[in-house]
Design an enzyme around this catalytic site. Structure first.
Site, PDB file in Angstrom:
ATOM      1  N   ASN A  88       0.807  -1.219   0.000  1.00 34.44           N
ATOM      2  CA  ASN A  88       0.000   0.000   0.000  1.00 34.44           C
ATOM      3  C   ASN A  88       0.845   1.277   0.000  1.00 34.44           C
ATOM      4  O   ASN A  88       0.367   2.321  -0.434  1.00 34.44           O
ATOM      5  CB  ASN A  88      -0.932  -0.036   1.231  1.00 34.44           C
ATOM      6  CG  ASN A  88      -1.564   1.295   1.505  1.00 34.44           C
ATOM      7  OD1 ASN A  88      -2.519   1.689   0.833  1.00 34.44           O
ATOM      8  ND2 ASN A  88      -1.024   2.027   2.481  1.00 34.44           N
ATOM      9  N   SER A 140      -3.919   2.482  -8.812  1.00 31.14           N
ATOM     10  CA  SER A 140      -4.675   3.743  -8.880  1.00 31.14           C
ATOM     11  C   SER A 140      -5.369   3.829 -10.226  1.00 31.14           C
ATOM     12  O   SER A 140      -4.884   3.285 -11.231  1.00 31.14           O
ATOM     13  CB  SER A 140      -3.714   4.923  -8.726  1.00 31.14           C
ATOM     14  OG  SER A 140      -4.367   6.124  -9.040  1.00 31.14           O
ATOM     15  N   TYR A 153       3.534   9.077 -11.547  1.00 32.80           N
ATOM     16  CA  TYR A 153       2.596   8.259 -10.748  1.00 32.80           C
ATOM     17  C   TYR A 153       1.844   7.268 -11.654  1.00 32.80           C
ATOM     18  O   TYR A 153       1.670   6.101 -11.303  1.00 32.80           O
ATOM     19  CB  TYR A 153       1.639   9.218 -10.040  1.00 32.80           C
ATOM     20  CG  TYR A 153       0.740   8.622  -8.991  1.00 32.80           C
ATOM     21  CD1 TYR A 153       1.215   8.324  -7.714  1.00 32.80           C
ATOM     22  CD2 TYR A 153      -0.601   8.383  -9.266  1.00 32.80           C
ATOM     23  CE1 TYR A 153       0.363   7.815  -6.745  1.00 32.80           C
ATOM     24  CE2 TYR A 153      -1.455   7.873  -8.300  1.00 32.80           C
ATOM     25  CZ  TYR A 153      -0.968   7.578  -7.033  1.00 32.80           C
ATOM     26  OH  TYR A 153      -1.811   7.065  -6.085  1.00 32.80           O
ATOM     27  N   LYS A 157       2.062   3.245 -11.193  1.00 34.72           N
ATOM     28  CA  LYS A 157       0.878   2.424 -10.901  1.00 34.72           C
ATOM     29  C   LYS A 157       0.539   1.510 -12.080  1.00 34.72           C
ATOM     30  O   LYS A 157       0.071   0.381 -11.878  1.00 34.72           O
ATOM     31  CB  LYS A 157      -0.308   3.318 -10.540  1.00 34.72           C
ATOM     32  CG  LYS A 157      -0.099   4.149  -9.269  1.00 34.72           C
ATOM     33  CD  LYS A 157       0.150   3.294  -8.026  1.00 34.72           C
ATOM     34  CE  LYS A 157       0.043   4.114  -6.746  1.00 34.72           C
ATOM     35  NZ  LYS A 157       0.270   3.324  -5.539  1.00 34.72           N
TER      36      LYS A 157
HETATM   37  P1  NDP Z   1      -1.174   8.690   2.580  1.00 31.49           P
HETATM   38  O1  NDP Z   1      -0.279   9.761   2.062  1.00 31.49           O
HETATM   39  O2  NDP Z   1      -2.250   9.024   3.552  1.00 31.49           O
HETATM   40  O3  NDP Z   1      -0.302   7.508   3.215  1.00 31.49           O
HETATM   41  C1  NDP Z   1       0.813   7.003   2.549  1.00 31.49           C
HETATM   42  C2  NDP Z   1       1.417   5.911   3.381  1.00 31.49           C
HETATM   43  O4  NDP Z   1       2.534   5.371   2.663  1.00 31.49           O
HETATM   44  C3  NDP Z   1       1.929   6.388   4.714  1.00 31.49           C
HETATM   45  O5  NDP Z   1       1.605   5.434   5.696  1.00 31.49           O
HETATM   46  C4  NDP Z   1       3.448   6.443   4.518  1.00 31.49           C
HETATM   47  O6  NDP Z   1       4.189   6.196   5.698  1.00 31.49           O
HETATM   48  C5  NDP Z   1       3.642   5.322   3.544  1.00 31.49           C
HETATM   49  N1  NDP Z   1       4.894   5.427   2.794  1.00 31.49           N
HETATM   50  C6  NDP Z   1       5.246   6.379   1.890  1.00 31.49           C
HETATM   51  N2  NDP Z   1       6.486   6.139   1.430  1.00 31.49           N
HETATM   52  C7  NDP Z   1       6.931   5.022   2.083  1.00 31.49           C
HETATM   53  C8  NDP Z   1       8.132   4.288   2.067  1.00 31.49           C
HETATM   54  N3  NDP Z   1       9.171   4.647   1.273  1.00 31.49           N
HETATM   55  N4  NDP Z   1       8.244   3.195   2.863  1.00 31.49           N
HETATM   56  C9  NDP Z   1       7.223   2.821   3.672  1.00 31.49           C
HETATM   57  N5  NDP Z   1       6.040   3.487   3.733  1.00 31.49           N
HETATM   58  C10 NDP Z   1       5.904   4.573   2.943  1.00 31.49           C
HETATM   59  O7  NDP Z   1      -1.761   8.043   1.264  1.00 31.49           O
HETATM   60  P2  NDP Z   1      -3.064   7.149   0.983  1.00 31.49           P
HETATM   61  O8  NDP Z   1      -3.465   6.427   2.189  1.00 31.49           O
HETATM   62  O9  NDP Z   1      -4.020   7.999   0.270  1.00 31.49           O
HETATM   63  O10 NDP Z   1      -2.423   6.164  -0.092  1.00 31.49           O
HETATM   64  C11 NDP Z   1      -2.212   4.778   0.138  1.00 31.49           C
HETATM   65  C12 NDP Z   1      -2.000   4.130  -1.212  1.00 31.49           C
HETATM   66  O11 NDP Z   1      -3.167   4.313  -2.010  1.00 31.49           O
HETATM   67  C13 NDP Z   1      -0.840   4.723  -2.021  1.00 31.49           C
HETATM   68  O12 NDP Z   1      -0.176   3.705  -2.710  1.00 31.49           O
HETATM   69  C14 NDP Z   1      -1.545   5.636  -2.994  1.00 31.49           C
HETATM   70  O13 NDP Z   1      -0.787   5.833  -4.158  1.00 31.49           O
HETATM   71  C15 NDP Z   1      -2.805   4.862  -3.259  1.00 31.49           C
HETATM   72  N6  NDP Z   1      -3.905   5.637  -3.783  1.00 31.49           N
HETATM   73  C16 NDP Z   1      -4.458   6.674  -3.069  1.00 31.49           C
HETATM   74  C17 NDP Z   1      -5.497   7.401  -3.609  1.00 31.49           C
HETATM   75  C18 NDP Z   1      -6.149   8.526  -2.882  1.00 31.49           C
HETATM   76  O14 NDP Z   1      -6.981   9.229  -3.500  1.00 31.49           O
HETATM   77  N7  NDP Z   1      -5.885   8.756  -1.617  1.00 31.49           N
HETATM   78  C19 NDP Z   1      -6.020   7.095  -4.946  1.00 31.49           C
HETATM   79  C20 NDP Z   1      -5.375   6.007  -5.612  1.00 31.49           C
HETATM   80  C21 NDP Z   1      -4.371   5.297  -5.030  1.00 31.49           C
HETATM   81  P3  NDP Z   1       4.415   7.360   6.849  1.00 31.49           P
HETATM   82  O15 NDP Z   1       3.091   7.445   7.562  1.00 31.49           O
HETATM   83  O16 NDP Z   1       5.495   6.821   7.703  1.00 31.49           O
HETATM   84  O17 NDP Z   1       4.764   8.612   6.120  1.00 31.49           O
END
Ligand code: NDP
Length: 241
Positions: A88, A140, A153, A157
């Site tokens: 994720n 995504s 992005y 994806k």
């Molecule tokens: P958030 O920005 O709320 O959360 C992102 C999460 O990814 C955080 O927990 C962060 O950790 C973690 N993360 C980022 N980089 C790393 C890394 N290098 N190693 C480990 N953990 C990492 O995003 P969302 O919850 O919205 O997104 C979750 C997934 O869903 C992503 O893959 C995103 O691309 C995808 N997505 C989201 C959409 C949306 O509209 N929100 C739409 C389509 C897809 P930390 O808390 O430590 O920073």
């Protein structure tokens, strides 16, 4: 005992996935990169579901850190297995290609694609040996249709969706399923700053989605009942695509 590892599980969609899986009896490993406070909150909520839970911090782009964390956990838990993996963790760093700096290209591709490779490879062998596994990759809508301002992005994806389909065929005989989920706009930190009022005009459901709605789909894909679904990419976007 079976554990589910959720990368980026501390907040947003990842947190909702941790809580949904915990409510269904999964023990949870919560990975995060830097936001320890949010991950700790998620852990407390997971534990209150009456299952086991642990934090497993690492940067998914750092192969050595991933291997060390997963190996260390497995050595400390010889009787337990990571039976589900939700890839994720993800970041976005949008710009038109003409302005897109190499670092923004690399970071977005590496988090999604190197992250998928590093973490999946670290947990796959025990799944194959135990002849059960569930892998769900957070793709995504951008990876399906391509969105302007997101070439990095969309590429990441889109690559993740292709990797999902390839790996699914490699491991299906061992009863390991590999699927992707392709959300549209979901209300998390990632969409902070976007103009929801304007954007929702184009969404047939006329609203952003909630992390819990994505989590429900992920929970189905990791369930025993979903054993004949593999190599799929399922959209969850309010009809946007
Ligand atoms: P958030 O920005 O709320 O959360 C992102 C999460 O990814 C955080 O927990 C962060 O950790 C973690 N993360 C980022 N980089 C790393 C890394 N290098 N190693 C480990 N953990 C990492 O995003 P969302 O919850 O919205 O997104 C979750 C997934 O869903 C992503 O893959 C995103 O691309 C995808 N997505 C989201 C959409 C949306 O509209 N929100 C739409 C389509 C897809 P930390 O808390 O430590 O920073």
């Amino acid at each position: 005992m079976r554990y589910a590892l959720v990368t980026g599980g501390g907040r947003g969609i990842g947190r909702a996935v941790c809580l949904k899986l915990a409510s269904q009896g999964w023990n949870i490993l919560i990975n995060y990169a830097s936001n320890a406070a949010k991950a700790q909150e998620t852990l407390s909520a997971v534990l209150s579901c009456g299952v086991k839970g642990e934090l497993l911090p690492f940067d998914v782009t750092d192969a050595e850190a991933v291997d060390d964390a997963v190996r260390g956990w497995q050595e400390a838990h010889p009787e337990d297995v990571i039976a589900a993996l939700v890839n994720n963790a993800g970041v976005r760093d949008d710009n038109l290609l003409i302005w897109l700096e190499p670092a923004a290209w690399q970071k977005v591709l590496s988090t999604t694609l190197d992250g998928f490779y590093n973490v999946t490879r670290a947990v796959l062998q025990p799944m194959l040996l135990s002849k059960f596994g569930r892998i769900v990759n957070m793709a995504s809508l951008s990876g399906l249709k391509g969105l302007p301002g997101q070439t990095n992005y969309s590429a990441a994806k889109g690559g993740l969706i292709a990797a999902t389909k390839a790996l699914a065929q490699e491991v299906a005989r061992k009863k390991v399923t590999v699927n992707a989920v392709a959300p549209g706009f979901i209300r998390t930190d990632m969409v902070d700053g976007l103009d929801e009022t304007e954007l929702r005009r184009n969404i047939p459901a006329a609203r952003f989605g909630e992390p819990e709605e994505v989590a429900a789909l992920v929970a189905f894909l990791v369930s025993e009942e979903a054993g004949y679904i593999t190599g799929e990419c399922i959209g969850i976007d309010g009809g946007l695509y």
